[in-house]
Structures are given as structure tokens and as C-alpha cells.
Design a protein around this motif. Structure first.
Motif, PDB file in Angstrom:
ATOM      1  N   ASN A 167     -32.137  37.686  52.234  1.00 36.20           N
ATOM      2  CA  ASN A 167     -31.962  38.696  51.182  1.00 36.20           C
ATOM      3  C   ASN A 167     -30.613  39.389  51.321  1.00 36.20           C
ATOM      4  O   ASN A 167     -29.940  39.653  50.314  1.00 36.20           O
ATOM      5  CB  ASN A 167     -33.088  39.731  51.237  1.00 36.20           C
ATOM      6  CG  ASN A 167     -34.418  39.176  50.784  1.00 36.20           C
ATOM      7  OD1 ASN A 167     -34.478  38.120  50.148  1.00 36.20           O
ATOM      8  ND2 ASN A 167     -35.482  39.862  51.131  1.00 36.20           N
ATOM      9  N   LEU A 168     -30.217  39.699  52.543  1.00 37.43           N
ATOM     10  CA  LEU A 168     -28.921  40.328  52.785  1.00 37.43           C
ATOM     11  C   LEU A 168     -27.787  39.397  52.344  1.00 37.43           C
ATOM     12  O   LEU A 168     -26.837  39.827  51.693  1.00 37.43           O
ATOM     13  CB  LEU A 168     -28.774  40.703  54.256  1.00 37.43           C
ATOM     14  CG  LEU A 168     -27.477  41.385  54.659  1.00 37.43           C
ATOM     15  CD1 LEU A 168     -27.325  42.723  53.944  1.00 37.43           C
ATOM     16  CD2 LEU A 168     -27.435  41.572  56.176  1.00 37.43           C
ATOM     17  N   GLU A 169     -27.888  38.129  52.683  1.00 36.08           N
ATOM     18  CA  GLU A 169     -26.858  37.165  52.284  1.00 36.08           C
ATOM     19  C   GLU A 169     -26.786  37.026  50.766  1.00 36.08           C
ATOM     20  O   GLU A 169     -25.699  36.974  50.195  1.00 36.08           O
ATOM     21  CB  GLU A 169     -27.116  35.812  52.947  1.00 36.08           C
ATOM     22  CG  GLU A 169     -26.856  35.836  54.442  1.00 36.08           C
ATOM     23  CD  GLU A 169     -27.329  34.583  55.156  1.00 36.08           C
ATOM     24  OE1 GLU A 169     -27.833  33.637  54.493  1.00 36.08           O
ATOM     25  OE2 GLU A 169     -27.192  34.543  56.392  1.00 36.08           O
ATOM     26  N   THR A 170     -27.934  36.990  50.108  1.00 35.94           N
ATOM     27  CA  THR A 170     -27.961  36.900  48.645  1.00 35.94           C
ATOM     28  C   THR A 170     -27.340  38.144  48.021  1.00 35.94           C
ATOM     29  O   THR A 170     -26.533  38.046  47.088  1.00 35.94           O
ATOM     30  CB  THR A 170     -29.413  36.718  48.144  1.00 35.94           C
ATOM     31  OG1 THR A 170     -29.934  35.511  48.690  1.00 35.94           O
ATOM     32  CG2 THR A 170     -29.463  36.665  46.623  1.00 35.94           C
ATOM     33  N   ALA A 171     -27.698  39.307  48.547  1.00 37.45           N
ATOM     34  CA  ALA A 171     -27.131  40.554  48.024  1.00 37.45           C
ATOM     35  C   ALA A 171     -25.618  40.561  48.220  1.00 37.45           C
ATOM     36  O   ALA A 171     -24.874  40.926  47.298  1.00 37.45           O
ATOM     37  CB  ALA A 171     -27.763  41.758  48.718  1.00 37.45           C
ATOM     38  N   PHE A 172     -25.163  40.146  49.380  1.00 42.34           N
ATOM     39  CA  PHE A 172     -23.727  40.120  49.646  1.00 42.34           C
ATOM     40  C   PHE A 172     -23.011  39.173  48.684  1.00 42.34           C
ATOM     41  O   PHE A 172     -21.989  39.528  48.093  1.00 42.34           O
ATOM     42  CB  PHE A 172     -23.437  39.711  51.095  1.00 42.34           C
ATOM     43  CG  PHE A 172     -21.977  39.664  51.408  1.00 42.34           C
ATOM     44  CD1 PHE A 172     -21.300  40.818  51.766  1.00 42.34           C
ATOM     45  CD2 PHE A 172     -21.261  38.477  51.305  1.00 42.34           C
ATOM     46  CE1 PHE A 172     -19.942  40.790  52.032  1.00 42.34           C
ATOM     47  CE2 PHE A 172     -19.910  38.442  51.577  1.00 42.34           C
ATOM     48  CZ  PHE A 172     -19.245  39.605  51.939  1.00 42.34           C
ATOM     49  N   THR A 174     -23.958  38.117  45.740  1.00 38.78           N
ATOM     50  CA  THR A 174     -24.011  38.657  44.382  1.00 38.78           C
ATOM     51  C   THR A 174     -23.002  39.782  44.204  1.00 38.78           C
ATOM     52  O   THR A 174     -22.245  39.801  43.224  1.00 38.78           O
ATOM     53  CB  THR A 174     -25.426  39.157  44.047  1.00 38.78           C
ATOM     54  OG1 THR A 174     -26.339  38.064  44.204  1.00 38.78           O
ATOM     55  CG2 THR A 174     -25.498  39.710  42.638  1.00 38.78           C
ATOM     56  N   LEU A 175     -22.957  40.723  45.155  1.00 40.20           N
ATOM     57  CA  LEU A 175     -22.015  41.837  45.055  1.00 40.20           C
ATOM     58  C   LEU A 175     -20.569  41.356  45.151  1.00 40.20           C
ATOM     59  O   LEU A 175     -19.696  41.864  44.452  1.00 40.20           O
ATOM     60  CB  LEU A 175     -22.310  42.887  46.125  1.00 40.20           C
ATOM     61  CG  LEU A 175     -23.624  43.633  45.943  1.00 40.20           C
ATOM     62  CD1 LEU A 175     -23.891  44.544  47.128  1.00 40.20           C
ATOM     63  CD2 LEU A 175     -23.646  44.402  44.638  1.00 40.20           C
ATOM     64  N   HIS A 176     -20.331  40.358  45.986  1.00 41.35           N
ATOM     65  CA  HIS A 176     -18.969  39.811  46.089  1.00 41.35           C
ATOM     66  C   HIS A 176     -18.559  39.155  44.766  1.00 41.35           C
ATOM     67  O   HIS A 176     -17.429  39.338  44.295  1.00 41.35           O
ATOM     68  CB  HIS A 176     -18.881  38.809  47.240  1.00 41.35           C
ATOM     69  CG  HIS A 176     -17.525  38.225  47.419  1.00 41.35           C
ATOM     70  ND1 HIS A 176     -16.446  38.971  47.847  1.00 41.35           N
ATOM     71  CD2 HIS A 176     -17.060  36.983  47.213  1.00 41.35           C
ATOM     72  CE1 HIS A 176     -15.372  38.209  47.904  1.00 41.35           C
ATOM     73  NE2 HIS A 176     -15.726  36.992  47.517  1.00 41.35           N
TER      74      HIS A 176
END
Length: 190
Positions: A167-172, A174-176
Motif C-alpha cells: 500500500n505504501l509503494e502504491t501510494a508513493f 501514485t503521488l509521484h
């Protein structure tokens, strides 16, 4: 994705990067209780931007609290974030500006405070005496290490397993992608 909220006159079908962002968001696992903002409105990229700004303020508060615990009272959270952005590198002010979301006059003020507190070393360029390279001093490296240790403790609290890491990797990611899209749109339009 509700790009029309941010850019009502743009045609997003021809923008590959926006399609990639849309795919990343749509293919990420979603839970029904997260599909709406607290008051029932659908989640939009505008709402995401507002959440990022609030999270940034909360993180600044956390950094201030850590500085207080460490007995550091001569710099604030913004200056500590500059220390973290410099890291192990020796870089110019322009390179530092690219690493963070600083206004030029703010970063000059932050660097002056950091230099006055002996957290950074400024080395004048041999070619152009008006420009300088910046690196952390020993005091700055110690504070950076202490802040990173504190961050790791919070990360251990937040990350309870592989799904949290994904989830953290996906959020990162997406935000990037949003950063790239919004940065390009603000500079060049769509």
C-alpha cells in the motif's frame, strides 16, 4: 479520475501519463469505506491534494516534536526538512530547490539559519564566487541520523506487514505520478 475538476478545458485522452496515473489508481486495491470523503462526496484529486497538504502540516508538527525531544531549539521543522533533503550529497542551491518545495527566498533564509547553527557547510565555487555548494556538517549529519531513526520508529508502527508495504509503494507511485503530471501541467499546460 476527476481531472476535469483541476483542468476543466483539457483533453486528457491524449495524455499517456494521465492514463498511467488513472490505471495505477484504478488497479490499486480499494476498499468501499475509502471511496468517499467523510461527508459522502466522492474522492477527487483535489481532495487528495488537500489531504496531502494536511498530512504535510501534521508531519511538520511531528518533526517539531522530535526536535524538541532531541533538545534542538535553534532550527524548526522546515530547516530540518532541508537537512533531510540535502542528505549525504554536496549540492548547489538550485539542486536543493529541485529536491523540495521551497520558494527561493525561503531556502536562502533556511540555509542561513542552518549555517548559523553549524548544521551545514557552504563551500564557495572556485569558478563563480557568487555560487556555493552545500553539504551537511558533522552536527547536521548527527541530527539527520537522529531524525531518520525517529522516522524508522514511526514506520515500524505504521507498517505491520507485506500488505502495508505494498500500500505504501502504491501510494508513493501514485503521488509521484501526480507530482509529475501537475508539475508538467503547471509549466507547459496540457
Amino acid at each position: 479520475m476527476n481531472e476535469k475538476l483541476l483542468y476543466p478545458s483539457a483533453d486528457f485522452e491524449d495524455t499517456a501519463l494521465l492514463r498511467d496515473v488513472s490505471h495505477a489508481v484504478q488497479s490499486s486495491p480499494s476498499r468501499p469505506d475509502r471511496d468517499e470523503v467523510g461527508d459522502g462526496r466522492p474522492i477527487t484529486y483535489f481532495e487528495l491534494a488537500r489531504l496531502m497538504e494536511r498530512a504535510s502540516r501534521r508531519f511538520s508538527g511531528l518533526v517539531r516534536a522530535e526536535l524538541t525531544k532531541l533538545g534542538v531549539d535553534d532550527i524548526g521543522a522546515a530547516q530540518a526538512m532541508v537537512l533531510l533533503a540535502i542528505g549525504d550529497a554536496e549540492l548547489s542551491v538550485a539542486e536543493l530547490l529541485d529536491r523540495g518545495h521551497y520558494v527561493g527566498s525561503n531556502v536562502s533564509y533556511y540555509l542561513k539559519q542552518l549555517a548559523d547553527g553549524d548544521y551545514i557547510d557552504r563551500v564557495a565555487s572556485q569558478r563563480d564566487k557568487r555560487s556555493a555548494r552545500i553539504k551537511l556538517s558533522e552536527k547536521g549529519r548527527r541530527l539527520r541520523a537522529d531524525l531518520r531513526d525517529a522516522a524508522m520508529a514511526y514506520e515500524r508502527t505504521l507498517s505491520r506487514g507485506d500488505q502495508d508495504r505494498r500500500n505504501l509503494e502504491t501510494a508513493f507511485q501514485t503521488l509521484h505520478q501526480l507530482e509529475l503530471v501537475w508539475g508538467s501541467a503547471s509549466r507547459y499546460g496540457i
